[in-house]
Design a protein around this motif. Structure first.
Motif, PDB file in Angstrom:
ATOM      1  N   GLN A   1     -23.914  46.764 -27.443  1.00 28.91           N
ATOM      2  CA  GLN A   1     -23.794  45.211 -27.509  1.00 28.91           C
ATOM      3  C   GLN A   1     -23.165  44.782 -26.205  1.00 28.91           C
ATOM      4  O   GLN A   1     -22.661  45.539 -25.409  1.00 28.91           O
ATOM      5  CB  GLN A   1     -23.093  44.591 -28.782  1.00 28.91           C
ATOM      6  CG  GLN A   1     -23.600  45.140 -29.900  1.00 28.91           C
ATOM      7  CD  GLN A   1     -24.916  44.534 -30.248  1.00 28.91           C
ATOM      8  OE1 GLN A   1     -25.353  43.572 -30.059  1.00 28.91           O
ATOM      9  NE2 GLN A   1     -25.677  45.521 -31.159  1.00 28.91           N
ATOM     10  N   LYS A   2     -22.836  43.579 -26.180  1.00 22.90           N
ATOM     11  CA  LYS A   2     -22.113  43.110 -24.922  1.00 22.90           C
ATOM     12  C   LYS A   2     -20.565  43.568 -24.966  1.00 22.90           C
ATOM     13  O   LYS A   2     -20.123  44.078 -26.167  1.00 22.90           O
ATOM     14  CB  LYS A   2     -21.879  41.704 -24.911  1.00 22.90           C
ATOM     15  CG  LYS A   2     -23.381  40.785 -24.833  1.00 22.90           C
ATOM     16  CD  LYS A   2     -23.094  39.364 -24.749  1.00 22.90           C
ATOM     17  CE  LYS A   2     -24.560  38.640 -24.494  1.00 22.90           C
ATOM     18  NZ  LYS A   2     -24.529  37.140 -24.401  1.00 22.90           N
ATOM     19  N   CYS A   3     -20.041  43.498 -23.996  1.00 27.20           N
ATOM     20  CA  CYS A   3     -18.530  44.367 -23.852  1.00 27.20           C
ATOM     21  C   CYS A   3     -17.553  43.551 -23.377  1.00 27.20           C
ATOM     22  O   CYS A   3     -18.100  42.200 -22.864  1.00 27.20           O
ATOM     23  CB  CYS A   3     -18.566  45.551 -23.051  1.00 27.20           C
ATOM     24  SG  CYS A   3     -18.920  45.253 -21.264  1.00 27.20           S
ATOM     25  N   ASN A   4     -16.400  43.588 -23.329  1.00 25.13           N
ATOM     26  CA  ASN A   4     -15.146  42.810 -22.739  1.00 25.13           C
ATOM     27  C   ASN A   4     -14.632  43.716 -22.092  1.00 25.13           C
ATOM     28  O   ASN A   4     -14.454  45.056 -21.994  1.00 25.13           O
ATOM     29  CB  ASN A   4     -14.307  42.195 -23.547  1.00 25.13           C
ATOM     30  CG  ASN A   4     -13.670  43.257 -24.555  1.00 25.13           C
ATOM     31  OD1 ASN A   4     -13.106  44.008 -24.269  1.00 25.13           O
ATOM     32  ND2 ASN A   4     -14.122  43.304 -25.908  1.00 25.13           N
ATOM     33  N   GLU A   5     -13.836  43.180 -20.620  1.00 24.06           N
ATOM     34  CA  GLU A   5     -13.332  43.818 -19.643  1.00 24.06           C
ATOM     35  C   GLU A   5     -12.077  44.885 -20.369  1.00 24.06           C
ATOM     36  O   GLU A   5     -11.780  45.870 -19.703  1.00 24.06           O
ATOM     37  CB  GLU A   5     -12.771  42.839 -18.531  1.00 24.06           C
ATOM     38  CG  GLU A   5     -11.875  41.901 -18.878  1.00 24.06           C
ATOM     39  CD  GLU A   5     -11.480  40.835 -17.828  1.00 24.06           C
ATOM     40  OE1 GLU A   5     -10.972  41.269 -16.882  1.00 24.06           O
ATOM     41  OE2 GLU A   5     -12.130  39.787 -18.136  1.00 24.06           O
TER      42      GLU A   5
ATOM     43  N   PHE B   1     -16.030  40.718 -12.961  1.00 22.80           N
ATOM     44  CA  PHE B   1     -17.275  40.497 -12.361  1.00 22.80           C
ATOM     45  C   PHE B   1     -18.310  41.256 -12.906  1.00 22.80           C
ATOM     46  O   PHE B   1     -19.343  41.103 -13.318  1.00 22.80           O
ATOM     47  CB  PHE B   1     -16.954  40.505 -10.903  1.00 22.80           C
ATOM     48  CG  PHE B   1     -18.436  40.231 -10.022  1.00 22.80           C
ATOM     49  CD1 PHE B   1     -19.121  39.181 -10.344  1.00 22.80           C
ATOM     50  CD2 PHE B   1     -18.964  41.408  -9.251  1.00 22.80           C
ATOM     51  CE1 PHE B   1     -20.380  39.000  -9.502  1.00 22.80           C
ATOM     52  CE2 PHE B   1     -20.067  41.330  -8.756  1.00 22.80           C
ATOM     53  CZ  PHE B   1     -21.003  39.976  -8.616  1.00 22.80           C
ATOM     54  N   LEU B   2     -17.934  42.660 -12.985  1.00 21.41           N
ATOM     55  CA  LEU B   2     -19.287  43.697 -13.393  1.00 21.41           C
ATOM     56  C   LEU B   2     -19.415  43.392 -14.999  1.00 21.41           C
ATOM     57  O   LEU B   2     -20.521  43.542 -15.287  1.00 21.41           O
ATOM     58  CB  LEU B   2     -18.551  45.165 -13.196  1.00 21.41           C
ATOM     59  CG  LEU B   2     -18.542  45.849 -11.814  1.00 21.41           C
ATOM     60  CD1 LEU B   2     -17.988  47.008 -11.948  1.00 21.41           C
ATOM     61  CD2 LEU B   2     -20.166  45.820 -11.299  1.00 21.41           C
ATOM     62  N   VAL B   3     -18.589  43.357 -15.706  1.00 16.63           N
ATOM     63  CA  VAL B   3     -18.830  43.097 -17.153  1.00 16.63           C
ATOM     64  C   VAL B   3     -19.704  41.858 -17.404  1.00 16.63           C
ATOM     65  O   VAL B   3     -20.466  41.745 -18.290  1.00 16.63           O
ATOM     66  CB  VAL B   3     -17.480  42.905 -17.746  1.00 16.63           C
ATOM     67  CG1 VAL B   3     -17.605  42.192 -19.285  1.00 16.63           C
ATOM     68  CG2 VAL B   3     -16.645  44.392 -17.899  1.00 16.63           C
ATOM     69  N   GLN B   4     -19.291  40.814 -16.559  1.00 15.37           N
ATOM     70  CA  GLN B   4     -20.244  39.522 -16.753  1.00 15.37           C
ATOM     71  C   GLN B   4     -21.733  39.916 -16.610  1.00 15.37           C
ATOM     72  O   GLN B   4     -22.712  39.196 -17.198  1.00 15.37           O
ATOM     73  CB  GLN B   4     -19.896  38.308 -15.811  1.00 15.37           C
ATOM     74  CG  GLN B   4     -18.455  37.764 -16.125  1.00 15.37           C
ATOM     75  CD  GLN B   4     -18.117  36.453 -15.292  1.00 15.37           C
ATOM     76  OE1 GLN B   4     -18.110  36.593 -14.011  1.00 15.37           O
ATOM     77  NE2 GLN B   4     -17.943  35.306 -15.821  1.00 15.37           N
ATOM     78  N   ILE B   5     -21.945  40.456 -15.301  1.00 13.16           N
ATOM     79  CA  ILE B   5     -23.174  40.966 -14.898  1.00 13.16           C
ATOM     80  C   ILE B   5     -24.003  41.972 -15.893  1.00 13.16           C
ATOM     81  O   ILE B   5     -25.143  41.586 -16.424  1.00 13.16           O
ATOM     82  CB  ILE B   5     -23.311  41.772 -13.617  1.00 13.16           C
ATOM     83  CG1 ILE B   5     -22.853  40.849 -12.316  1.00 13.16           C
ATOM     84  CG2 ILE B   5     -24.515  42.260 -13.247  1.00 13.16           C
ATOM     85  CD1 ILE B   5     -22.866  41.481 -11.106  1.00 13.16           C
TER      86      ILE B   5
END
Length: 253
Positions: A78-82, A169-173
């Motif tokens: 799924q989506k992740c968080n930093e 920044f990487l996590v957003q991408i």
């Protein structure tokens, strides 16, 4: 090409095996499309991944078998968080790499026409790196793939090379790519569903048309003698094609 009976046997054997993947089960987001394909007589899936975001620690860069020397520091489908990425990165002892890997699916197809149909659906859904391979014994495998992956090194020999702003920044991408990945999976599922329904309807129509042709082809032979009796048409008058045609229709007049 692969014998259809052999295909059925191979499908039964493959789907009855234990799942030896790291997770041990089909990812939730692709269960509908995997189920759809496995319930079709023309396909079955051999491997799959819905897409994932991972941080891997390459413990030995000199190893020829790199995967056996990797430690998974963090993984999610799924989506992740930093915070989770940073927590995983703190455990790194070698070269840690942050990755987004998109949906991948391998499907064995009964014949080349089935493979061509599914390949068209995959490409139109956005999986433009998809392709078909044919083995020496005629086994046809379709790989559904795309190119919107991401791979970035974050540390070397245990030393983190980037700051938290860059990780953010990487996590957003990666999360944006995961969102697009899920959209493509949905388009692929809808495309497969429509293609299978259309193909099934086409087969029913062909069978129906074939049955109609059989009835029409049999009608003149079946009714010729009875037509002669009903109309009392002497056999010597049935010398040309027009008379035969009229005699054949006599029963229906």
């Amino acid at each position: 090409m692969e014998d259809k009976h052999a295909f059925t046997q191979c499908k039964t054997s493959c789907l009855s095996r234990v799942d030896f993947s790291r997770k041990g089960s089909i990812d939730e987001d692709i269960y509908p499309v995997v189920s759809l394909l496995n319930n079709s007589s023309n396909y079955f899936t051999t491997s799959s991944c819905s897409g994932r975001i991972i941080v891997i620690d390459g413990l030995s860069e000199t190893s020829e078998i790199q995967k056996q020397n990797c430690s998974w520091l963090f993984v999610t489908h799924q989506k992740c968080n930093e915070e989770d990425v940073i927590s995983g990165l703190q455990k790194a002892r070698g070269t840690a790499v942050f990755k987004f890997e998109p949906f991948v699916l391998h499907v064995q197809c009964k014949d080349i026409e089935s493979a061509r149909l599914l390949l068209s659906v995959a490409v139109h859904a956005g999986f433009r790196n998809s392709g078909v391979s044919i083995g020496k014994r005629g086994k046809i495998i379709l790989a559904v793939r795309s190119t919107h992956g991401l791979e970035v090194p974050l540390s070397h020999m245990g030393e983190v090379l980037v700051n938290e702003n860059y990780i953010h920044f990487l996590v957003q991408i990666a999360n944006q790519k995961m969102t697009e990945n899920l959209h493509r999976i949905k388009r692929f599922h809808d495309g497969v569903q429509a293609a299978l329904q259309s193909n099934e309807s086409s087969c029913i129509t062909k069978v129906s048309d074939s049955n109609k042709k059989m009835v029409c082809n049999r009608a003149p032979r079946r009714t010729q003698d009875s037509a002669m009796e009903e109309k009392h048409i002497p056999s010597n008058q049935l010398s040309d094609s027009e008379d035969y045609f009229e005699a054949g229709l006599a029963m229906f007049s």
